[in-house]
Enzyme design. Structure first.
Site, PDB file in Angstrom:
ATOM      1  N   ALA A  33     -65.455 -72.445  81.582  1.00 19.78           N
ATOM      2  CA  ALA A  33     -65.167 -71.750  82.847  1.00 19.78           C
ATOM      3  C   ALA A  33     -66.406 -71.687  83.732  1.00 19.78           C
ATOM      4  O   ALA A  33     -66.321 -71.361  84.910  1.00 19.78           O
ATOM      5  CB  ALA A  33     -64.657 -70.348  82.560  1.00 19.78           C
ATOM      6  N   ARG A  47     -49.937 -46.270  73.800  1.00 16.27           N
ATOM      7  CA  ARG A  47     -51.373 -46.384  73.553  1.00 16.27           C
ATOM      8  C   ARG A  47     -51.716 -46.236  72.064  1.00 16.27           C
ATOM      9  O   ARG A  47     -52.769 -46.709  71.603  1.00 16.27           O
ATOM     10  CB  ARG A  47     -52.115 -45.304  74.369  1.00 16.27           C
ATOM     11  CG  ARG A  47     -53.591 -45.574  74.385  1.00 16.27           C
ATOM     12  CD  ARG A  47     -54.347 -44.739  75.375  1.00 16.27           C
ATOM     13  NE  ARG A  47     -55.740 -45.174  75.375  1.00 16.27           N
ATOM     14  CZ  ARG A  47     -56.647 -44.726  76.166  1.00 16.27           C
ATOM     15  NH1 ARG A  47     -56.353 -43.830  77.079  1.00 16.27           N
ATOM     16  NH2 ARG A  47     -57.893 -45.172  76.099  1.00 16.27           N
ATOM     17  N   LYS A 206     -36.459 -72.100  82.231  1.00 15.85           N
ATOM     18  CA  LYS A 206     -37.523 -73.112  82.140  1.00 15.85           C
ATOM     19  C   LYS A 206     -37.114 -74.404  82.855  1.00 15.85           C
ATOM     20  O   LYS A 206     -37.925 -75.033  83.539  1.00 15.85           O
ATOM     21  CB  LYS A 206     -37.843 -73.394  80.673  1.00 15.85           C
ATOM     22  CG  LYS A 206     -38.487 -72.200  79.965  1.00 15.85           C
ATOM     23  CD  LYS A 206     -38.511 -72.409  78.463  1.00 15.85           C
ATOM     24  CE  LYS A 206     -39.130 -71.217  77.753  1.00 15.85           C
ATOM     25  NZ  LYS A 206     -38.894 -71.229  76.298  1.00 15.85           N
ATOM     26  N   GLY A 303     -44.711 -68.465  70.376  1.00 14.64           N
ATOM     27  CA  GLY A 303     -45.624 -67.839  69.421  1.00 14.64           C
ATOM     28  C   GLY A 303     -46.929 -67.445  70.109  1.00 14.64           C
ATOM     29  O   GLY A 303     -47.266 -67.959  71.181  1.00 14.64           O
TER      30      GLY A 303
HETATM   31  P1  NDP Z   1     -43.355 -58.376  73.582  1.00 14.76           P
HETATM   32  O1  NDP Z   1     -42.093 -57.609  73.617  1.00 14.76           O
HETATM   33  O2  NDP Z   1     -43.932 -58.729  72.267  1.00 14.76           O
HETATM   34  O3  NDP Z   1     -44.484 -57.594  74.414  1.00 14.76           O
HETATM   35  C1  NDP Z   1     -44.225 -56.937  75.630  1.00 14.76           C
HETATM   36  C2  NDP Z   1     -45.408 -56.048  75.965  1.00 14.76           C
HETATM   37  O4  NDP Z   1     -45.166 -55.456  77.221  1.00 14.76           O
HETATM   38  C3  NDP Z   1     -45.625 -54.901  74.955  1.00 14.76           C
HETATM   39  O5  NDP Z   1     -46.992 -54.780  74.679  1.00 14.76           O
HETATM   40  C4  NDP Z   1     -45.112 -53.669  75.695  1.00 14.76           C
HETATM   41  O6  NDP Z   1     -45.813 -52.475  75.370  1.00 14.76           O
HETATM   42  C5  NDP Z   1     -45.451 -54.055  77.122  1.00 14.76           C
HETATM   43  N1  NDP Z   1     -44.661 -53.316  78.075  1.00 14.76           N
HETATM   44  C6  NDP Z   1     -43.326 -53.133  78.121  1.00 14.76           C
HETATM   45  N2  NDP Z   1     -42.993 -52.359  79.173  1.00 14.76           N
HETATM   46  C7  NDP Z   1     -44.130 -52.050  79.801  1.00 14.76           C
HETATM   47  C8  NDP Z   1     -44.457 -51.262  80.929  1.00 14.76           C
HETATM   48  N3  NDP Z   1     -43.517 -50.644  81.637  1.00 14.76           N
HETATM   49  N4  NDP Z   1     -45.751 -51.163  81.290  1.00 14.76           N
HETATM   50  C9  NDP Z   1     -46.729 -51.777  80.571  1.00 14.76           C
HETATM   51  N5  NDP Z   1     -46.484 -52.533  79.490  1.00 14.76           N
HETATM   52  C10 NDP Z   1     -45.203 -52.665  79.109  1.00 14.76           C
HETATM   53  O7  NDP Z   1     -43.092 -59.686  74.456  1.00 14.76           O
HETATM   54  P2  NDP Z   1     -43.759 -61.131  74.304  1.00 14.76           P
HETATM   55  O8  NDP Z   1     -45.225 -60.987  74.186  1.00 14.76           O
HETATM   56  O9  NDP Z   1     -43.027 -61.928  73.300  1.00 14.76           O
HETATM   57  O10 NDP Z   1     -43.381 -61.786  75.718  1.00 14.76           O
HETATM   58  C11 NDP Z   1     -44.064 -61.449  76.890  1.00 14.76           C
HETATM   59  C12 NDP Z   1     -43.734 -62.463  77.976  1.00 14.76           C
HETATM   60  O11 NDP Z   1     -44.138 -63.759  77.557  1.00 14.76           O
HETATM   61  C13 NDP Z   1     -42.242 -62.588  78.319  1.00 14.76           C
HETATM   62  O12 NDP Z   1     -42.127 -62.866  79.681  1.00 14.76           O
HETATM   63  C14 NDP Z   1     -41.806 -63.793  77.507  1.00 14.76           C
HETATM   64  O13 NDP Z   1     -40.702 -64.440  78.062  1.00 14.76           O
HETATM   65  C15 NDP Z   1     -43.040 -64.656  77.605  1.00 14.76           C
HETATM   66  N6  NDP Z   1     -43.213 -65.643  76.561  1.00 14.76           N
HETATM   67  C16 NDP Z   1     -43.127 -65.266  75.239  1.00 14.76           C
HETATM   68  C17 NDP Z   1     -43.376 -66.185  74.248  1.00 14.76           C
HETATM   69  C18 NDP Z   1     -43.314 -65.844  72.812  1.00 14.76           C
HETATM   70  O14 NDP Z   1     -43.465 -66.740  71.986  1.00 14.76           O
HETATM   71  N7  NDP Z   1     -43.119 -64.595  72.449  1.00 14.76           N
HETATM   72  C19 NDP Z   1     -43.755 -67.566  74.583  1.00 14.76           C
HETATM   73  C20 NDP Z   1     -43.827 -67.852  76.008  1.00 14.76           C
HETATM   74  C21 NDP Z   1     -43.557 -66.899  76.936  1.00 14.76           C
HETATM   75  P3  NDP Z   1     -45.808 -51.826  73.897  1.00 14.76           P
HETATM   76  O15 NDP Z   1     -46.486 -52.830  73.004  1.00 14.76           O
HETATM   77  O16 NDP Z   1     -46.613 -50.583  74.039  1.00 14.76           O
HETATM   78  O17 NDP Z   1     -44.377 -51.621  73.548  1.00 14.76           O
HETATM   79  N1  HSE Z   2     -38.279 -67.106  73.386  1.00 17.74           N
HETATM   80  C1  HSE Z   2     -38.919 -68.288  73.846  1.00 17.74           C
HETATM   81  C2  HSE Z   2     -38.597 -69.429  72.922  1.00 17.74           C
HETATM   82  C3  HSE Z   2     -40.411 -68.074  73.890  1.00 17.74           C
HETATM   83  O1  HSE Z   2     -38.091 -69.178  71.832  1.00 17.74           O
HETATM   84  O2  HSE Z   2     -38.822 -70.578  73.289  1.00 17.74           O
HETATM   85  C4  HSE Z   2     -41.135 -69.216  74.549  1.00 17.74           C
HETATM   86  O3  HSE Z   2     -40.845 -69.305  75.895  1.00 17.74           O
END
Ligand code: NDP
Ligand code: HSE
Length: 431
Positions: A33, A47, A206, A303
């Site tokens: 970077a 939290r 997607k 993942g």
């Molecule tokens: P998770 O459900 O694991 O995580 C969501 C996070 O958002 C949690 O930490 C949660 O907090 C937080 N959250 C929820 N509501 C609020 C709020 N109101 N304010 C602040 N924080 C909040 O989701 P993923 O990590 O799996 O997915 C996240 C994004 O990434 C999605 O858009 C998904 O489509 C995308 N994605 C996911 C992939 C995957 O493999 N999982 C791959 C590619 C994209 P807390 O932990 O405290 O509950």
């Molecule tokens: N839920 C999505 C999948 C995460 O299974 O492909 C990646 O976008």
């Protein structure tokens, strides 16, 4: 040089992966970077939850929206998820404030991406979303930058890791659908609401983004026909295998003289196709460009680590000031292209029916096939095990329109001898 200061909105599967990667690969990331990428603030709901990264000396914001107001934040990684609510409000506010947004949120982008990109362009801000399509596969940059000199005619692929994982386990291990879904959820691939995965909505989001990059069209999710994977059974995998096919959830978009053909549906894919042997949560995208020819990218599509890889790559581009326009062209230049309805799209078809085993049933099916001009290529019926048990019948047709197929399916379903709703799957051609 001053560090590039990053905030994380969401500390779940992906947010945790990003935090870990920024910490474990800090040196190599800083070298690439040209300056340190420093995590300065985070926000999540709870939290008190244990997190995958060290949060000492990182500010906690109880409201994610506050991240968009912090003067010490250059870029916000939005990994909360959802097309509306806090994720949308945060991105809008941050972009309006001229901050960089890096997001993995395909639901948000497919629904509001046009407006968000315009907001970024109007405010000299940056919007990056490599992680939103196929996790670790660098498909966005490949299409937007490396293939920028090509006219793309077709893009297709396995766009959902959860579905590919479920289909692989059902096919290879004879696992039941629910058991395989449960395993995918435990491994962190599935969306918060896994119906988005198994009903094809995630793949449709997607595909909408890929179509925009490939064809310069506005992302319009509703123009993509949709079918999920819930109705598949282990027998379908067995029959498909006997015919020389694998079953995959395929996202497909093609520019034709008549318009844009787009769909997400489970399909029979020839075993000779590169896509047939892409298993588990691995994703694959095939692109046809007029100059480059056919190109296939394969890699982990879901993942924590794979998705974090894409997000950190975007952050490095932003830190270097090298991120381009979100769609590769100014958002106002995106066009409309006539969308072909699902009924206009032709194919060979695999049909599975559960029928009562008695005289005359095949004749009733044959009448419908004749009336709808569906020509049979292969017909198979399983021997019955008990007198009253329905038996599966499989029909493979020659090429026919989806409209004729749909009419036949309605008529099959109305027959007294047909005991469960018929299943019809498109058969992809050999390359
Ligand atoms: P998770 O459900 O694991 O995580 C969501 C996070 O958002 C949690 O930490 C949660 O907090 C937080 N959250 C929820 N509501 C609020 C709020 N109101 N304010 C602040 N924080 C909040 O989701 P993923 O990590 O799996 O997915 C996240 C994004 O990434 C999605 O858009 C998904 O489509 C995308 N994605 C996911 C992939 C995957 O493999 N999982 C791959 C590619 C994209 P807390 O932990 O405290 O509950
Ligand atoms: N839920 C999505 C999948 C995460 O299974 O492909 C990646 O976008």
């Amino acid at each position: 040089m001053k560090p590039f200061c990053v905030a994380l909105a969401g500390l779940g599967t992906v947010g945790g992966g990003v935090g870990q990667l920024l910490q474990t690969n800090a040196n190599v990331i800083a070298a690439r970077a040209g300056r340190e990428l420093k995590l300065v603030a985070v926000s999540a709901r709870d939290r008190s939850k244990a997190r995958a990264m060290d949060l000492d000396s990182i500010a906690w914001e109880p409201s994610a929206l506050a991240l968009a107001e912090r003067p010490d934040v250059d870029a916000i990684v939005e990994v909360i998820g959802g097309a509306e609510g806090i994720a949308r409000a945060l991105c809008e506010k941050a972009l309006a404030n001229g901050k960089t947004i890096v997001t993995a949120n395909k639901a948000l982008l497919a629904t509001h991406g046009e407006r968000l990109a315009q907001l970024a362009e109007d405010n000299g801000a940056t919007l990056c979303f490599e992680a939103a399509v196929c996790g670790g596969i660098p498909i966005i940059k490949t299409m937007r930058e490396a293939l920028a000199g090509n006219r793309i005619t077709r893009v297709q692929g396995l766009l959902n890791g959860t579905c590919n994982f479920i289909l692989t386990r059902m096919s290879h291990d004879g696992m039941a659908f629910d058991e395989a879904l449960d395993l995918a959820q435990k491994r962190g691939f599935a969306e918060a609401d896994p119906t988005a995965d198994v009903d094809g909505l995630d793949a449709r989001h997607k595909l909408a983004l890929l179509s925009t990059l490939a064809f310069g069209v506005r992302p319009i999710v509703d123009s993509i026909s949709l079918e999920g994977i819930r109705r598949l059974t282990p027998l379908d995998f067995e029959l498909a295998d006997n015919l020389g096919f694998s079953i995959k959830l395929l996202g497909f978009a093609q520019r034709t003289a008549q318009g844009l053909e787009q769909r997400v549906s489970p399909c029979l894919v020839p075993l000779s196709s590169p896509l047939a042997s892409v298993d588990d949560e691995v994703n694959a995208v095939e692109i046809d460009g007029d100059a480059v020819g056919p190109l296939t990218l394969i890699g982990r599509g879901a993942g924590a680590a794979a998705t974090a890889s894409a997000i950190v790559g975007d952050l490095i581009d932003c830190a270097r000031g090298m991120a381009g326009l979100p769609w590769g062209v100014p958002t106002k230049d995106l066009s409309e292209m006539k969308a072909l309805s699902a009924e206009e799209q032709k194919s060979r078809w695999y049909i599975r029916l559960d029928v009562q085993d008695r005289a005359g049933v095949l004749a009733e099916l044959a009448d419908i096939l004749r009336d709808e001009d569906l020509s049979v290529e292969t017909l198979w019926q399983q021997a019955r095990s008990a007198a009253q048990e329905p038996v599966p019948v499989m029909i493979v047709t020659h090429e026919a329109s989806a409209a004729a197929l749909a009419r036949a399916v309605v008529r099959f379903a109305a027959l007294g001898a047909v005991r469960t709703p018929p299943l019809a799957l498109r058969i992809e051609p050999e390359l």
